[in-house]
Motif scaffolding. Sequence first.
Motif, PDB file in Angstrom:
ATOM      1  N   ALA A  47     -15.020  -5.131  14.104  1.00 22.45           N
ATOM      2  CA  ALA A  47     -15.337  -6.275  14.952  1.00 22.45           C
ATOM      3  C   ALA A  47     -14.559  -7.490  14.468  1.00 22.45           C
ATOM      4  CB  ALA A  47     -16.840  -6.558  14.916  1.00 22.45           C
ATOM      5  N   HIS A  48     -14.190  -8.347  15.395  1.00 23.27           N
ATOM      6  CA  HIS A  48     -13.528  -9.604  15.051  1.00 23.27           C
ATOM      7  C   HIS A  48     -14.486 -10.452  14.210  1.00 23.27           C
ATOM      8  CE1 HIS A  48     -11.726  -8.217  18.815  1.00 23.27           C
ATOM      9  NE2 HIS A  48     -10.659  -8.949  18.540  1.00 23.27           N
ATOM     10  N   GLY A  49     -13.954 -11.079  13.177  1.00 17.96           N
ATOM     11  CA  GLY A  49     -14.778 -11.981  12.377  1.00 17.96           C
ATOM     12  C   GLY A  49     -15.359 -13.101  13.214  1.00 17.96           C
ATOM     13  N   MET A  50     -14.571 -13.590  14.170  1.00 16.74           N
ATOM     14  CA  MET A  50     -15.054 -14.687  15.006  1.00 16.74           C
ATOM     15  C   MET A  50     -16.174 -14.248  15.948  1.00 16.74           C
ATOM     16  SD  MET A  50     -13.581 -17.302  13.838  1.00 16.74           S
ATOM     17  CE  MET A  50     -13.919 -18.534  15.072  1.00 16.74           C
ATOM     18  N   LEU A  51     -16.250 -12.963  16.270  1.00 15.11           N
ATOM     19  CA  LEU A  51     -17.387 -12.457  17.044  1.00 15.11           C
ATOM     20  C   LEU A  51     -18.654 -12.591  16.208  1.00 15.11           C
ATOM     21  CD1 LEU A  51     -18.772 -10.950  19.393  1.00 15.11           C
ATOM     22  CD2 LEU A  51     -17.964  -8.807  18.359  1.00 15.11           C
ATOM     23  N   ILE A  52     -18.557 -12.245  14.932  1.00 15.75           N
ATOM     24  CA  ILE A  52     -19.706 -12.342  14.034  1.00 15.75           C
ATOM     25  C   ILE A  52     -20.075 -13.816  13.822  1.00 15.75           C
ATOM     26  CG2 ILE A  52     -20.655 -11.647  11.803  1.00 15.75           C
ATOM     27  CD1 ILE A  52     -19.734  -9.333  13.859  1.00 15.75           C
ATOM     28  N   MET A  53     -19.064 -14.669  13.696  1.00 16.43           N
ATOM     29  CA  MET A  53     -19.331 -16.105  13.565  1.00 16.43           C
ATOM     30  C   MET A  53     -20.007 -16.631  14.828  1.00 16.43           C
ATOM     31  SD  MET A  53     -16.702 -19.148  12.601  1.00 16.43           S
ATOM     32  CE  MET A  53     -17.287 -20.829  12.331  1.00 16.43           C
ATOM     33  N   GLY A  54     -19.596 -16.122  15.975  1.00 14.13           N
ATOM     34  CA  GLY A  54     -20.231 -16.524  17.229  1.00 14.13           C
ATOM     35  C   GLY A  54     -21.705 -16.163  17.265  1.00 14.13           C
ATOM     36  N   MET A  55     -22.056 -15.020  16.686  1.00 15.29           N
ATOM     37  CA  MET A  55     -23.461 -14.629  16.616  1.00 15.29           C
ATOM     38  C   MET A  55     -24.238 -15.594  15.722  1.00 15.29           C
ATOM     39  SD  MET A  55     -23.135 -10.527  16.341  1.00 15.29           S
ATOM     40  CE  MET A  55     -22.372  -9.574  17.649  1.00 15.29           C
ATOM     41  N   ALA A  56     -23.612 -15.997  14.620  1.00 14.90           N
ATOM     42  CA  ALA A  56     -24.252 -16.988  13.743  1.00 14.90           C
ATOM     43  C   ALA A  56     -24.430 -18.304  14.500  1.00 14.90           C
ATOM     44  CB  ALA A  56     -23.432 -17.187  12.477  1.00 14.90           C
ATOM     45  N   GLY A  57     -23.415 -18.701  15.251  1.00 14.34           N
ATOM     46  CA  GLY A  57     -23.497 -19.924  16.046  1.00 14.34           C
ATOM     47  C   GLY A  57     -24.583 -19.838  17.101  1.00 14.34           C
ATOM     48  N   GLN A  58     -24.732 -18.663  17.704  1.00 16.09           N
ATOM     49  CA  GLN A  58     -25.802 -18.469  18.689  1.00 16.09           C
ATOM     50  C   GLN A  58     -27.161 -18.711  18.052  1.00 16.09           C
ATOM     51  OE1 GLN A  58     -26.375 -14.423  19.993  1.00 16.09           O
ATOM     52  NE2 GLN A  58     -27.699 -15.024  21.688  1.00 16.09           N
ATOM     53  N   ALA A  59     -27.351 -18.178  16.851  1.00 13.11           N
ATOM     54  CA  ALA A  59     -28.627 -18.376  16.161  1.00 13.11           C
ATOM     55  C   ALA A  59     -28.848 -19.854  15.858  1.00 13.11           C
ATOM     56  CB  ALA A  59     -28.653 -17.557  14.874  1.00 13.11           C
ATOM     57  N   ILE A  60     -27.814 -20.524  15.357  1.00 14.18           N
ATOM     58  CA  ILE A  60     -27.943 -21.943  15.006  1.00 14.18           C
ATOM     59  C   ILE A  60     -28.358 -22.766  16.225  1.00 14.18           C
ATOM     60  CG2 ILE A  60     -26.645 -23.990  14.275  1.00 14.18           C
ATOM     61  CD1 ILE A  60     -25.044 -22.045  12.414  1.00 14.18           C
ATOM     62  N   THR A  61     -27.782 -22.443  17.390  1.00 15.04           N
ATOM     63  CA  THR A  61     -28.127 -23.219  18.588  1.00 15.04           C
ATOM     64  C   THR A  61     -29.452 -22.785  19.209  1.00 15.04           C
ATOM     65  OG1 THR A  61     -26.725 -21.829  19.999  1.00 15.04           O
ATOM     66  CG2 THR A  61     -25.755 -23.878  19.120  1.00 15.04           C
ATOM     67  N   THR A  62     -30.069 -21.726  18.697  1.00 13.23           N
ATOM     68  CA  THR A  62     -31.453 -21.440  19.086  1.00 13.23           C
ATOM     69  C   THR A  62     -32.414 -22.182  18.156  1.00 13.23           C
ATOM     70  OG1 THR A  62     -31.642 -19.403  17.783  1.00 13.23           O
ATOM     71  CG2 THR A  62     -30.915 -19.179  20.066  1.00 13.23           C
ATOM     72  N   TRP A  63     -31.971 -22.432  16.939  1.00 15.28           N
ATOM     73  CA  TRP A  63     -32.813 -23.150  15.984  1.00 15.28           C
ATOM     74  C   TRP A  63     -32.774 -24.662  16.214  1.00 15.28           C
ATOM     75  CZ3 TRP A  63     -29.786 -20.093  11.826  1.00 15.28           C
ATOM     76  CH2 TRP A  63     -30.264 -18.778  11.761  1.00 15.28           C
ATOM     77  N   PHE A  64     -31.608 -25.174  16.629  1.00 14.80           N
ATOM     78  CA  PHE A  64     -31.411 -26.618  16.790  1.00 14.80           C
ATOM     79  C   PHE A  64     -30.641 -26.897  18.069  1.00 14.80           C
ATOM     80  CE2 PHE A  64     -31.543 -25.734  12.221  1.00 14.80           C
ATOM     81  CZ  PHE A  64     -32.568 -26.573  11.823  1.00 14.80           C
ATOM     82  N   ASN A  65     -30.845 -28.073  18.622  1.00 20.57           N
ATOM     83  CA  ASN A  65     -30.083 -28.524  19.781  1.00 20.57           C
ATOM     84  C   ASN A  65     -28.619 -28.658  19.368  1.00 20.57           C
ATOM     85  OD1 ASN A  65     -28.759 -30.505  21.543  1.00 20.57           O
ATOM     86  ND2 ASN A  65     -30.780 -30.732  22.461  1.00 20.57           N
ATOM     87  N   HIS A  66     -27.709 -28.200  20.207  1.00 20.79           N
ATOM     88  CA  HIS A  66     -26.282 -28.226  19.833  1.00 20.79           C
ATOM     89  C   HIS A  66     -25.778 -29.637  19.530  1.00 20.79           C
ATOM     90  CE1 HIS A  66     -25.748 -29.101  24.134  1.00 20.79           C
ATOM     91  NE2 HIS A  66     -24.588 -29.606  23.794  1.00 20.79           N
ATOM     92  N   ASP A  67     -26.375 -30.669  20.125  1.00 18.65           N
ATOM     93  CA  ASP A  67     -25.970 -32.051  19.847  1.00 18.65           C
ATOM     94  C   ASP A  67     -26.315 -32.481  18.426  1.00 18.65           C
ATOM     95  OD1 ASP A  67     -24.937 -32.433  22.379  1.00 18.65           O
ATOM     96  OD2 ASP A  67     -26.781 -33.314  23.171  1.00 18.65           O
ATOM     97  N   GLN A  68     -27.238 -31.783  17.787  1.00 12.59           N
ATOM     98  CA  GLN A  68     -27.642 -32.128  16.430  1.00 12.59           C
ATOM     99  C   GLN A  68     -26.709 -31.540  15.372  1.00 12.59           C
ATOM    100  OE1 GLN A  68     -31.896 -30.705  17.407  1.00 12.59           O
ATOM    101  NE2 GLN A  68     -32.124 -31.988  15.589  1.00 12.59           N
ATOM    102  N   ILE A  69     -25.935 -30.529  15.720  1.00 10.33           N
ATOM    103  CA  ILE A  69     -25.115 -29.818  14.739  1.00 10.33           C
ATOM    104  C   ILE A  69     -23.883 -30.653  14.408  1.00 10.33           C
ATOM    105  CG2 ILE A  69     -23.830 -27.698  14.266  1.00 10.33           C
ATOM    106  CD1 ILE A  69     -25.861 -26.412  16.354  1.00 10.33           C
TER     107      ILE A  69
END
Length: 128
Positions: A47-69
């Motif tokens: 898998a592309h590393g950036m695909l895995i990073m995207g999954m991490a980003g998806q989690a972060i934006t479920t935990w916090f509003n994207h404007d807060q990051i």
Amino acid sequence: MAQLQPLIKAPITHSQIVRYAGASGDFNPIHTVVPVAKEAGLPDVIAHGMLIMGMAGQAITTWFNHDQIKNFNVRFQKMTFPGEELTVKGFIKEERDDLLICEVEVMNENKERKLAGTFHVSKEEKNA
């Protein structure tokens, strides 16, 4: 240290990797062509590393509003292969006056760390 709600992803599939290649424009055959990956000494495509990073980003934006990051940095740890089920975990490591200092990690079902990173989150939400 406060743990955030883990995000469990469905197992990685070949078609998901190929779809990501199309979306990203990264058609390196080590990601999409099994014989090429095997010729390189791998058991399967990766898998592309950036695909895995995207999954991490998806989690972060479920935990916090994207404007807060405020920032998001990662280090890739191990290759990810089709069939692996990944879990994204997040932790609030430190709380400052206006900022949360957090960590994120992506691990497979065998507890192999695929990605580790940090991100900072503003405590203040912006009005829409």
